[in-house]
Write a protein that holds these residues in place. Sequence first.
Motif, short mmCIF file in Angstrom:
data_model
loop_
_atom_site.label_atom_id
_atom_site.label_comp_id
_atom_site.label_asym_id
_atom_site.label_seq_id
_atom_site.Cartn_x
_atom_site.Cartn_y
_atom_site.Cartn_z
N ARG A 33 0.61 -0.98 0.03
CA ARG A 33 -0.18 -0.02 -0.14
C ARG A 33 0.73 1.20 0.20
O ARG A 33 0.34 1.96 -0.38
N LEU A 35 3.63 1.50 -1.11
CA LEU A 35 4.72 1.54 -2.56
C LEU A 35 3.55 1.87 -3.58
O LEU A 35 4.37 3.30 -4.05
N ALA A 36 2.24 1.41 -3.40
CA ALA A 36 1.65 1.99 -4.48
C ALA A 36 1.28 4.05 -4.02
O ALA A 36 1.47 4.63 -4.93
N ARG A 38 2.54 6.01 -2.75
CA ARG A 38 4.67 6.93 -3.40
C ARG A 38 4.34 6.92 -4.63
O ARG A 38 4.19 8.01 -4.83
N VAL A 39 3.61 6.00 -5.41
CA VAL A 39 4.05 5.99 -6.79
C VAL A 39 2.39 7.09 -7.16
O VAL A 39 2.86 7.57 -8.67
N ARG A 40 2.29 6.88 -6.83
CA ARG A 40 0.42 7.61 -7.08
C ARG A 40 1.21 9.11 -6.54
O ARG A 40 0.86 10.29 -7.42
N GLU A 42 3.49 10.73 -7.34
CA GLU A 42 4.34 10.66 -7.65
C GLU A 42 4.14 11.45 -9.15
O GLU A 42 4.55 12.10 -9.82
N GLN A 43 3.00 10.42 -9.28
CA GLN A 43 2.67 10.85 -10.85
C GLN A 43 1.46 12.13 -10.32
O GLN A 43 1.36 12.61 -11.05
N ARG A 111 9.93 10.74 -14.54
CA ARG A 111 10.20 10.36 -13.85
C ARG A 111 10.65 8.62 -13.96
O ARG A 111 10.53 7.65 -12.64
N LEU A 113 7.48 7.57 -15.98
CA LEU A 113 7.02 6.59 -14.85
C LEU A 113 5.74 6.62 -16.55
O LEU A 113 5.76 7.57 -17.53
N GLY A 114 4.57 5.94 -16.44
CA GLY A 114 3.24 5.66 -17.57
C GLY A 114 2.54 6.82 -16.59
O GLY A 114 2.52 7.02 -15.24
N THR A 115 1.26 8.00 -17.01
CA THR A 115 0.10 8.17 -16.48
C THR A 115 -1.32 7.73 -17.08
O THR A 115 -1.45 7.64 -17.85
#
Lengths: 243, 109
Positions: A33, A35-36, A38-40, A42-43, A111, A113-115
């Motif tokens: 959770r 990790l998810a 943190r990715v969110r 960063e997007q 970064r 990442l895709g989005t």
Amino acid sequence: MLAPIGLLWKPIGMTANSMSAADDPRRLLSELRTLARRVRLEQRMTWVALLVLAAVTFAAIPVDWFAMQVRCHPDGSCEFARQGMLYYWPPATLLAYGAIAFLYLRAARSRGLGTRVLPYAITGAVTTVVFPAAWLAVRLYFQSHPYPDGPLPYWYFVLDRLVMPWGMIGVTLLLLAWLERSPGLLLFTSGYLALVLLVLPMGDGFGAPHFGVRAGMAVPQAIAGLVLLLGAAGFRAVQRRHR
Amino acid sequence: MTGTQDEDAAHPANGLDEVVHQRVRLGILTITHEARRVEFGYLRTQLELTAGNLSKHLSVLEEAGLIEVEKGYEGRRGRTWITLTALGAKALADEIGRLKKLIARVEDR
């Protein structure tokens, strides 16, 4: 085996898949959770979306001012037509949502990442069609139906403000809050929508004696733009603190 | 004896997928699920892995059809992008469901 250090995942060898301790599944889920989330984070580029929408809102003010046709009668009453809005907002919103999608993709890509920005861009394009379509529908309706004698019901004004560009901006921001799973943006958008739907006279403007027709129309737009601008500054500050 | 066997068969730990049930691989699947598409370097930084270690895990997931690996160039720089497949999304959801069941079972005792 992996030994989690705080929120990070430090590998110690990489072969075993152990799950010995009884609390491991809970810890694993909690780490996933985090990790998810943190990715969110960063997007997110919420402030960029708000800044672009604030810019479009401010740019609409002079267009509305100079393109507005005002005809005042001897009894003090005035008639006005805001044709400029109809010509300004559809291309402006298309450009704005295109720019937001482009900036989101570029920032995420830099970064690594895709989005998921496509649904937002599509909704932006759809709302671009909804606003002039609703405007035309209302115009056509009142060409063949007389205006009611009594005062119009309150919901009519709310609905009228909802299909206006500032209400449509709120609707797309709601979608962005859902896509980004951002409670902060949801809260901000709720406040913004309450302001443009229930408080500010976006359709008729502030009237006499304090304001003329043009100024009365410009002030609510300036307030809506300022709120979006302040939101952009706030989300920018929060994002900087997180990174 | 039969009762114990039935109980073991129903235990959520028995359904855990060996390919997915690994911290790093779960991390890879989680990140790709959130981001739709992820660059190799981003995964390496987030999971704090060496390039070799990450490559091994990606190979396992790719062979299982859970991710797709796409190599290309951005200017002169080589880039590797990882995308979650529909099978990968399902595997992640199933694994998380099993972990939740496992937690519920431990808490019930």
